[in-house]
Design an enzyme around this catalytic site. Structure first.
Site, PDB file in Angstrom:
ATOM      1  N   CYS A  20       0.842  -1.205   0.000  1.00  0.00           N
ATOM      2  CA  CYS A  20       0.000   0.000   0.000  1.00  0.00           C
ATOM      3  C   CYS A  20       0.869   1.244   0.000  1.00  0.00           C
ATOM      4  O   CYS A  20       1.369   1.664   1.040  1.00  0.00           O
ATOM      5  CB  CYS A  20      -0.896   0.017   1.233  1.00  0.00           C
ATOM      6  N   GLN A 218     -12.885  -8.590 -10.782  1.00  0.00           N
ATOM      7  CA  GLN A 218     -12.480  -7.343 -10.119  1.00  0.00           C
ATOM      8  C   GLN A 218     -12.353  -7.597  -8.606  1.00  0.00           C
ATOM      9  O   GLN A 218     -13.198  -8.269  -8.024  1.00  0.00           O
ATOM     10  CB  GLN A 218     -13.515  -6.250 -10.377  1.00  0.00           C
ATOM     11  N   TYR A 247     -11.853  -7.848 -23.954  1.00  0.00           N
ATOM     12  CA  TYR A 247     -11.148  -8.191 -22.713  1.00  0.00           C
ATOM     13  C   TYR A 247     -12.218  -8.440 -21.641  1.00  0.00           C
ATOM     14  O   TYR A 247     -12.202  -7.829 -20.573  1.00  0.00           O
ATOM     15  CB  TYR A 247     -10.197  -7.074 -22.274  1.00  0.00           C
ATOM     16  N   GLU A 268     -12.236 -12.701 -25.144  1.00  0.00           N
ATOM     17  CA  GLU A 268     -11.344 -12.867 -23.988  1.00  0.00           C
ATOM     18  C   GLU A 268     -10.332 -13.971 -24.309  1.00  0.00           C
ATOM     19  O   GLU A 268     -10.658 -14.960 -24.966  1.00  0.00           O
ATOM     20  CB  GLU A 268     -12.214 -13.226 -22.764  1.00  0.00           C
ATOM     21  N   ASP A 316     -11.637  -3.169 -21.804  1.00  0.00           N
ATOM     22  CA  ASP A 316     -11.145  -3.179 -20.420  1.00  0.00           C
ATOM     23  C   ASP A 316      -9.859  -4.015 -20.371  1.00  0.00           C
ATOM     24  O   ASP A 316      -9.837  -5.102 -19.789  1.00  0.00           O
ATOM     25  CB  ASP A 316     -12.250  -3.782 -19.527  1.00  0.00           C
ATOM     26  N   CYS A 343      -7.149   0.227 -15.915  1.00  0.00           N
ATOM     27  CA  CYS A 343      -6.605   0.159 -14.555  1.00  0.00           C
ATOM     28  C   CYS A 343      -5.200   0.763 -14.538  1.00  0.00           C
ATOM     29  O   CYS A 343      -4.479   0.628 -13.557  1.00  0.00           O
ATOM     30  CB  CYS A 343      -6.604  -1.283 -14.039  1.00  0.00           C
TER      31      CYS A 343
HETATM   32  N1  SAH Z   1     -13.795  -6.821 -18.164  1.00  0.00           N
HETATM   33  C1  SAH Z   1     -13.465  -7.870 -17.226  1.00  0.00           C
HETATM   34  C2  SAH Z   1     -11.979  -8.269 -17.254  1.00  0.00           C
HETATM   35  C3  SAH Z   1     -10.986  -7.154 -17.231  1.00  0.00           C
HETATM   36  S1  SAH Z   1      -9.336  -7.638 -16.865  1.00  0.00           S
HETATM   37  C4  SAH Z   1     -13.914  -7.506 -15.828  1.00  0.00           C
HETATM   38  O1  SAH Z   1     -14.259  -6.360 -15.545  1.00  0.00           O
HETATM   39  O2  SAH Z   1     -13.922  -8.403 -14.968  1.00  0.00           O
HETATM   40  C5  SAH Z   1      -8.613  -7.870 -18.410  1.00  0.00           C
HETATM   41  C6  SAH Z   1      -8.947  -9.178 -19.074  1.00  0.00           C
HETATM   42  O3  SAH Z   1      -8.246  -9.204 -20.312  1.00  0.00           O
HETATM   43  C7  SAH Z   1      -8.511 -10.441 -18.325  1.00  0.00           C
HETATM   44  O4  SAH Z   1      -9.609 -11.309 -18.197  1.00  0.00           O
HETATM   45  C8  SAH Z   1      -7.431 -11.072 -19.235  1.00  0.00           C
HETATM   46  O5  SAH Z   1      -7.460 -12.479 -19.219  1.00  0.00           O
HETATM   47  C9  SAH Z   1      -7.835 -10.524 -20.594  1.00  0.00           C
HETATM   48  N2  SAH Z   1      -6.773 -10.431 -21.605  1.00  0.00           N
HETATM   49  C10 SAH Z   1      -5.459 -10.154 -21.427  1.00  0.00           C
HETATM   50  N3  SAH Z   1      -4.826 -10.069 -22.613  1.00  0.00           N
HETATM   51  C11 SAH Z   1      -5.770 -10.275 -23.576  1.00  0.00           C
HETATM   52  C12 SAH Z   1      -5.745 -10.305 -24.992  1.00  0.00           C
HETATM   53  N4  SAH Z   1      -4.621 -10.098 -25.658  1.00  0.00           N
HETATM   54  N5  SAH Z   1      -6.902 -10.543 -25.657  1.00  0.00           N
HETATM   55  C13 SAH Z   1      -8.062 -10.763 -24.978  1.00  0.00           C
HETATM   56  N6  SAH Z   1      -8.147 -10.754 -23.641  1.00  0.00           N
HETATM   57  C14 SAH Z   1      -7.025 -10.511 -22.933  1.00  0.00           C
END
Ligand code: SAH
Length: 388
Positions: A20, A218, A247, A268, A316, A343
């Protein structure tokens, strides 16, 4: 904003743990710092709205990870690795983590000693138990315990499971994860379910989601609902749109947006997350959503090549941000709106640079505090296509 308690607990591990960065700073000030950082990084794209902070910024993490170590006196210590090293900082409880999960971690320490389970030593390669990962469902109360071990041969495993469940009836599933590689990744590939269904379920925005050990979810469920609601509101869906959730993880954003859209496509990379997403659509009776397991960039390129159109793109990506293949294809697919949930404001700024050079303008920037006491900040940005 109403603050429940200001600095009610001073973290005793602050100096050593390093998890933290904003320890010791009043929460209001942490929020100001994050706003300042976002304002500075995104200054070329507009003025951010005030950050959405938490009312009670403690004990929010639903995912907790711990590592164990044998001490010279025969005791077992448990804690986290010091930042950027593999030195263990013993920690009994953490003020940003789920408190029940922290208690389970302590119980496993006690049981490991009485069951004479050997703790894995990274240097010698000797021992069995490497890590424990716990996931909790804030709304459902479900709890998944993942015991990360080097070998599937876990002595007295049934009795161990029994003893753990006896002390913590709140545990709904226990999984053995086999990680025999020399790696800093916590989880190995293989899971063996010892008890329960092998995943947890949780509820967000009136939908139920299943979350497997390897799937992304999350970590701050209270703020996640606010984040998703805000992102979906910014998309301003009218029920006729073709929506892409890129994503998409276990399909949360797309699923919640689906009732205000014509159809949703989720993409994903992680296989387990896609399996969860498909199960989640079924479980929630959502029929206008499809999921694909693919690299989001490659998927977008092939959609653009096929001349597909999208009205709204939610994206995302992980901390590294998106890539040029993806962003280029966004331009080709030409959605009216892109809602970018990030993020990492640094990679967001880079990606916005690309999109705003080509036909998009930023219309809203909304920071959300998903990670109190850390220096991480989540930002939702809404972009609109500029008609030429
Ligand atoms: N929108 C979701 C996940 C966000 S985190 C939520 O809010 O829960 C980002 C996500 O991207 C993860 O699940 C990860 O596995 C995926 N990811 C990472 N690299 C990627 C890529 N090249 N293509 C597709 N998905 C990917």
């Amino acid at each position: 904003m109403k603050m429940k308690t200001e600095e009610k607990v001073k973290c005793p591990y602050e100096k050593k743990c390093g998890g933290c960065k904003y320890q010791g700073i009043p929460y209001e000030k942490q929020l100001k710092e994050k706003e300042k950082k976002v304002r500075k990084l995104l200054k070329d794209y507009g003025k951010p709205e005030p950050i959405l902070g938490m009312e009670d910024p403690y004990y929010y993490r639903n995912k907790v990870h711990a590592t164990y170590k044998h001490m010279r006196n025969g005791d077992i210590a448990v804690g986290r690795y010091e930042e950027s090293s593999h030195r263990l900082v013993p920690i009994e409880s953490c003020q940003i983590e789920d408190q029940k999960a922290d208690e389970v971690i302590q119980t496993i320490r006690k049981l490991a000693k009485s069951f004479k389970i050997k703790i894995f030593n990274e240097d010698s390669g000797y021992g069995l138990l490497r890590h424990v990962l716990i996931r909790t469902g804030r709304k459902t109360g479900e709890m998944l315990v993942v015991l990360v071990v080097v070998s599937p041969v876990f002595p007295s495993k049934n009795n161990f499971v029994k003893a753990l469940r006896k002390e913590h009836p709140e545990i709904t599933s226990i999984v053995l994860n086999i990680n025999d590689k020399k790696t800093s990744m916590i989880l190995g590939e293989r899971n063996i379910v010892l008890y329960g269904k092998g995943y947890i379920q949780d509820e967000l925005c009136d939908y139920t989601f299943r979350i497997s050990p390897h799937s992304f979810y999350q970590v701050n469920p209270v703020q996640t609902e606010r984040l998703y609601k805000k992102a979906i509101r910014l998309a301003d869906l009218k029920g006729k749109e073709k929506v892409l959730d890129a994503y998409c993880g276990i399909g949360t954003i797309g699923m919640i947006a689906s009732k205000q859209a014509k159809e949703v496509t989720g993409v994903e990379l992680n296989r387990d997350a896609v399996r969860d997403a498909i199960g989640n659509a079924k479980g929630n009776g959502v029929k206008n959503i499809r999921f694909y397991q693919a690299d989001a960039g490659a998927f977008m390129v092939s959609m653009a090549e096929q001349g597909e159109k999208m009205d709204v793109v939610f994206m995302d990506p992980p901390r590294a941000g998106s890539d040029e293949a993806f962003l280029q294809s966004v331009i080709k697919l030409a959605p009216k709106k892109v809602v970018y949930i990030s993020c990492n404001p640094e990679t967001l700024a880079r990606d916005l640079g690309y999109l705003t050079k080509k036909k998009y303008k930023v219309t809203k920037i909304c920071p959300v505090d998903m990670f109190p006491f850390t220096d991480h900040c989540e930002v939702i940005t809404c972009l609109q296509r500029v008609e030429s």
